[in-house]
Design a protein around this motif. Structure first.
Motif, PDB file in Angstrom:
ATOM      1  N   ARG A   1       6.824 -10.013  44.990  1.00  0.00           N
ATOM      2  CA  ARG A   1       7.662  -9.364  46.007  1.00  0.00           C
ATOM      3  C   ARG A   1       7.801  -7.888  45.699  1.00  0.00           C
ATOM      4  NH1 ARG A   1      10.634 -12.036  49.473  1.00  0.00           N
ATOM      5  NH2 ARG A   1      12.228 -10.398  49.565  1.00  0.00           N
ATOM      6  N   HIS A   2       7.679  -7.055  46.736  1.00  0.00           N
ATOM      7  CA  HIS A   2       7.841  -5.616  46.553  1.00  0.00           C
ATOM      8  C   HIS A   2       9.313  -5.272  46.736  1.00  0.00           C
ATOM      9  CE1 HIS A   2       6.336  -1.509  46.310  1.00  0.00           C
ATOM     10  NE2 HIS A   2       7.224  -1.211  47.245  1.00  0.00           N
ATOM     11  N   THR A   3       9.948  -4.795  45.666  1.00  0.00           N
ATOM     12  CA  THR A   3      11.398  -4.591  45.696  1.00  0.00           C
ATOM     13  C   THR A   3      11.793  -3.157  45.350  1.00  0.00           C
ATOM     14  OG1 THR A   3      11.465  -5.352  43.405  1.00  0.00           O
ATOM     15  CG2 THR A   3      11.962  -6.993  45.099  1.00  0.00           C
ATOM     16  N   ALA A   4      10.784  -2.240  45.316  1.00  0.00           N
ATOM     17  CA  ALA A   4      11.082  -0.860  44.903  1.00  0.00           C
ATOM     18  C   ALA A   4      11.997  -0.169  45.913  1.00  0.00           C
ATOM     19  CB  ALA A   4       9.785  -0.081  44.776  1.00  0.00           C
ATOM     20  N   GLY A   5      12.748   0.811  45.435  1.00  0.00           N
ATOM     21  CA  GLY A   5      13.579   1.629  46.310  1.00  0.00           C
ATOM     22  C   GLY A   5      12.731   2.623  47.094  1.00  0.00           C
ATOM     23  N   VAL A   6      13.403   3.516  47.780  1.00  0.00           N
ATOM     24  CA  VAL A   6      12.703   4.466  48.644  1.00  0.00           C
ATOM     25  C   VAL A   6      12.549   5.807  47.923  1.00  0.00           C
ATOM     26  CG1 VAL A   6      12.847   5.728  50.833  1.00  0.00           C
ATOM     27  CG2 VAL A   6      13.587   3.338  50.722  1.00  0.00           C
ATOM     28  N   GLY A   7      11.383   6.432  48.065  1.00  0.00           N
ATOM     29  CA  GLY A   7      11.166   7.766  47.495  1.00  0.00           C
ATOM     30  C   GLY A   7      10.339   7.720  46.226  1.00  0.00           C
TER      31      GLY A   7
ATOM     32  N   ALA B   1      12.040   6.713  42.826  1.00  0.00           N
ATOM     33  CA  ALA B   1      12.356   5.280  42.764  1.00  0.00           C
ATOM     34  C   ALA B   1      11.103   4.463  42.481  1.00  0.00           C
ATOM     35  CB  ALA B   1      12.990   4.830  44.077  1.00  0.00           C
ATOM     36  N   LEU B   2       9.965   4.881  43.068  1.00  0.00           N
ATOM     37  CA  LEU B   2       8.714   4.157  42.853  1.00  0.00           C
ATOM     38  C   LEU B   2       8.236   4.324  41.412  1.00  0.00           C
ATOM     39  CD1 LEU B   2       7.020   4.992  46.252  1.00  0.00           C
ATOM     40  CD2 LEU B   2       7.433   2.687  45.389  1.00  0.00           C
ATOM     41  N   ILE B   3       8.385   5.529  40.895  1.00  0.00           N
ATOM     42  CA  ILE B   3       7.964   5.785  39.506  1.00  0.00           C
ATOM     43  C   ILE B   3       8.805   4.939  38.549  1.00  0.00           C
ATOM     44  CG2 ILE B   3       7.946   7.551  37.685  1.00  0.00           C
ATOM     45  CD1 ILE B   3       7.098   9.592  39.871  1.00  0.00           C
TER      46      ILE B   3
ATOM     47  N   ARG C   1       7.733   1.951  35.990  1.00  0.00           N
ATOM     48  CA  ARG C   1       7.956   2.114  34.553  1.00  0.00           C
ATOM     49  C   ARG C   1       8.574   0.833  33.972  1.00  0.00           C
ATOM     50  NH1 ARG C   1      11.412   3.697  31.012  1.00  0.00           N
ATOM     51  NH2 ARG C   1      13.114   3.696  32.509  1.00  0.00           N
ATOM     52  N   VAL C   2       9.491   0.205  34.738  1.00  0.00           N
ATOM     53  CA  VAL C   2      10.140  -1.021  34.287  1.00  0.00           C
ATOM     54  C   VAL C   2       9.198  -2.217  34.468  1.00  0.00           C
ATOM     55  CG1 VAL C   2      12.087  -2.566  34.716  1.00  0.00           C
ATOM     56  CG2 VAL C   2      12.424  -0.081  34.781  1.00  0.00           C
ATOM     57  N   GLY C   3       8.564  -2.311  35.657  1.00  0.00           N
ATOM     58  CA  GLY C   3       7.768  -3.499  35.997  1.00  0.00           C
ATOM     59  C   GLY C   3       6.488  -3.637  35.201  1.00  0.00           C
ATOM     60  N   ARG C   4       5.899  -2.537  34.778  1.00  0.00           N
ATOM     61  CA  ARG C   4       4.572  -2.602  34.145  1.00  0.00           C
ATOM     62  C   ARG C   4       4.602  -3.298  32.785  1.00  0.00           C
ATOM     63  NH1 ARG C   4       3.985   3.925  33.033  1.00  0.00           N
ATOM     64  NH2 ARG C   4       5.286   4.041  31.190  1.00  0.00           N
ATOM     65  N   ARG C   5       5.808  -3.388  32.194  1.00  0.00           N
ATOM     66  CA  ARG C   5       5.901  -4.005  30.853  1.00  0.00           C
ATOM     67  C   ARG C   5       5.447  -5.451  30.855  1.00  0.00           C
ATOM     68  NH1 ARG C   5      11.852  -1.996  30.494  1.00  0.00           N
ATOM     69  NH2 ARG C   5      11.556   0.222  30.182  1.00  0.00           N
TER      70      ARG C   5
ATOM     71  N   PRO D   1       4.440   9.926  27.918  1.00  0.00           N
ATOM     72  CA  PRO D   1       4.828   9.754  26.520  1.00  0.00           C
ATOM     73  C   PRO D   1       5.118   8.297  26.136  1.00  0.00           C
ATOM     74  CG  PRO D   1       5.952  11.641  27.475  1.00  0.00           C
ATOM     75  CD  PRO D   1       5.283  10.920  28.613  1.00  0.00           C
ATOM     76  N   GLY D   2       5.453   7.449  27.119  1.00  0.00           N
ATOM     77  CA  GLY D   2       5.687   6.038  26.816  1.00  0.00           C
ATOM     78  C   GLY D   2       4.378   5.280  26.632  1.00  0.00           C
ATOM     79  N   LEU D   3       3.481   5.465  27.566  1.00  0.00           N
ATOM     80  CA  LEU D   3       2.181   4.765  27.516  1.00  0.00           C
ATOM     81  C   LEU D   3       1.240   5.384  26.507  1.00  0.00           C
ATOM     82  CD1 LEU D   3       1.169   4.512  31.286  1.00  0.00           C
ATOM     83  CD2 LEU D   3       1.508   2.572  29.751  1.00  0.00           C
ATOM     84  N   LYS D   4       1.367   6.677  26.324  1.00  0.00           N
ATOM     85  CA  LYS D   4       0.376   7.490  25.609  1.00  0.00           C
ATOM     86  C   LYS D   4      -1.008   7.235  26.227  1.00  0.00           C
ATOM     87  CE  LYS D   4       3.002   8.424  21.498  1.00  0.00           C
ATOM     88  NZ  LYS D   4       4.250   7.700  21.776  1.00  0.00           N
ATOM     89  N   LEU D   5      -2.000   6.832  25.435  1.00  0.00           N
ATOM     90  CA  LEU D   5      -3.341   6.664  25.998  1.00  0.00           C
ATOM     91  C   LEU D   5      -3.688   5.196  26.248  1.00  0.00           C
ATOM     92  CD1 LEU D   5      -5.479   9.320  24.083  1.00  0.00           C
ATOM     93  CD2 LEU D   5      -4.079   9.579  26.132  1.00  0.00           C
TER      94      LEU D   5
END
Ligand SMILES: [Zn+2]
Length: 392
Positions: free
Chosen positions: A74-80, A83-85, A89-93, A125-129
């Motif tokens: 389900r796509h639950t992201a906010g608008v803008g 919000a998508l970034i 950042r949270v979901g990719r974990r 900086p979180g993902l690095k490479l």
């Protein structure tokens, strides 16, 4: 004459929609087109009168983000944008490794007749490479079947995320092909600082540049001017792409025209994704001026967008539909973005259907180029370097 790997005869095909012909391929290159060949000893593909196109090109994708092959989410992201970034950042974990997801999506690209993809890959900086390394692995796994260009992309911002510029440069050293950018003014709030960092990396590493520019209106057009200035100063003509460039579509053509002339002069290309929510680029005017526009899927079934399917013919249909094209020649302009223009944006040598071109090809069950776009029939025979790579 004996057959070698990369030799292939395509019998009864219609190159680019012309009359039925045979196309001979030797050592991965087209050697003759239009002449029926007698005494061919190598493998043959029966074309059955199908349309022959050069391999399709996606000039703007985000393969590292895809959820391809995973259950519907389900796509639950906010608008803008912010919000998508944050949503990503949270979901990719929770996602499986990039190499797995990206390779699964590349399989779908191959089956759809795609021979070249330019993908932006997140660096922060979180993902690095980590995503770059995953993408490099997927590219290596698929290298005999599809060519992939990697743009090191500061998705979370560049100056607002200290350390990102250094990581982008490391990504180029690790094997990424181009350096990316993201809304230097609107998101990073320092257009000059952002562009100096990006173009500095390009200058030191000798790599091309592809900048996401969603900023509309004068803010966006001012950034385009700054991109032109730096392209000129560093002698980067022909090696810079602006992705989206909504600011070239949201003002009357006469107002944008002087800027377009500068793009022509510096051979700066554009990438569009045929978005539903923004006005389309003036594609026919851009083509008339000789500005290359490629088309991309952008995010495909990911935390940004539930849409996308790796089929560049159906994407070309969306572009044509958004632009209000009806005449065949206009629809063919949409096809141009996923073939010749796309290849030019990516700097692909030897692209096309002429003798001497690389035998990266796709056979489509359609009579004309416009029909291929509108109907985008799914059953395709796909050839890479003179070898049938799909169906295998
Ligand atoms: Zn993008």
């Amino acid at each position: 004459v004996g057959a070698a790997p990369g030799d292939l005869l395509l019998r009864d095909v219609r190159p680019g929609g012309t009359a039925i012909a045979d196309v001979a391929i030797r050592d991965g290159l087209i050697v003759s087109s239009g002449v029926p060949l007698d005494g061919w000893a190598g493998p043959v593909v029966e074309g059955g009168g199908r349309l022959l196109l050069p391999g399709l090109v996606d000039g703007h994708a985000h393969l590292d983000k895809t959820l391809w092959g995973l259950p519907w989410r389900r796509h639950t992201a906010g608008v803008g944008l912010a919000a998508l970034i944050e949503n990503e950042r949270v979901g990719r974990r929770e996602l499986p490794p990039v190499a797995e997801r990206a390779a699964a999506l590349l399989e779908a690209y191959v089956a759809a007749g795609t021979s070249h993809v330019r993908t932006h890959v997140d660096v922060d900086p979180g993902l690095k490479l980590a995503s770059i390394e995953g993408k490099l692995e997927a590219r290596e796994r698929m290298e005999a079947r599809i060519d992939v260009q990697i743009v090191a992309f500061p998705q979370s911002g560049l100056l607002v995320q200290p350390g990102t510029a250094g990581l982008l440069e490391c990504a180029i050293e690790a094997g990424a092909d181009l350096v990316g950018g993201l809304d230097p003014a609107g998101f990073d709030r320092d257009a000059d600082g952002h562009l100096d960092a990006v173009f500095g990396i390009s200058d030191r590493q000798g790599c091309g540049v592809d900048i996401h520019l969603h900023d509309g209106g004068e803010l966006g057009r001012d950034t385009v001017r700054k991109i032109v200035e730096r392209t000129r100063a560093l002698g980067l003509a022909g090696r810079v792409t602006i992705s989206h460039a909504f600011c070239l579509a949201d003002a009357p053509e006469a107002e944008v025209e002087p800027l377009l002339e500068q793009l022509v002069e510096q051979r700066i290309s554009l990438a569009t994704v045929a978005p539903g929510s923004r006005p389309p680029l003036p594609l026919l005017r851009l083509r008339e001026l000789g500005i290359d526009v490629c088309l991309g899927q952008d995010g495909i079934r990911d935390l940004w967008s539930p849409y996308g399917d790796a089929d560049m013919l159906s994407r070309a249909e969306r572009l044509a539909w958004r632009a209000g094209f009806r005449r065949d020649e206009d629809i063919e302009a949409a096809l141009h973005t996923v073939t010749t223009a796309g290849a030019r944006v990516l700097g692909v040598d030897g692209y096309g259907l002429d003798p001497g071109c690389a035998a990266d090809l796709v056979l489509v069950e359609a009579e004309t180029r416009a029909e291929a776009v509108v109907a985008h029939p799914p059953c395709r025979t796909v050839i890479k370097c003179g070898r049938v790579v799909s169906p295998d």
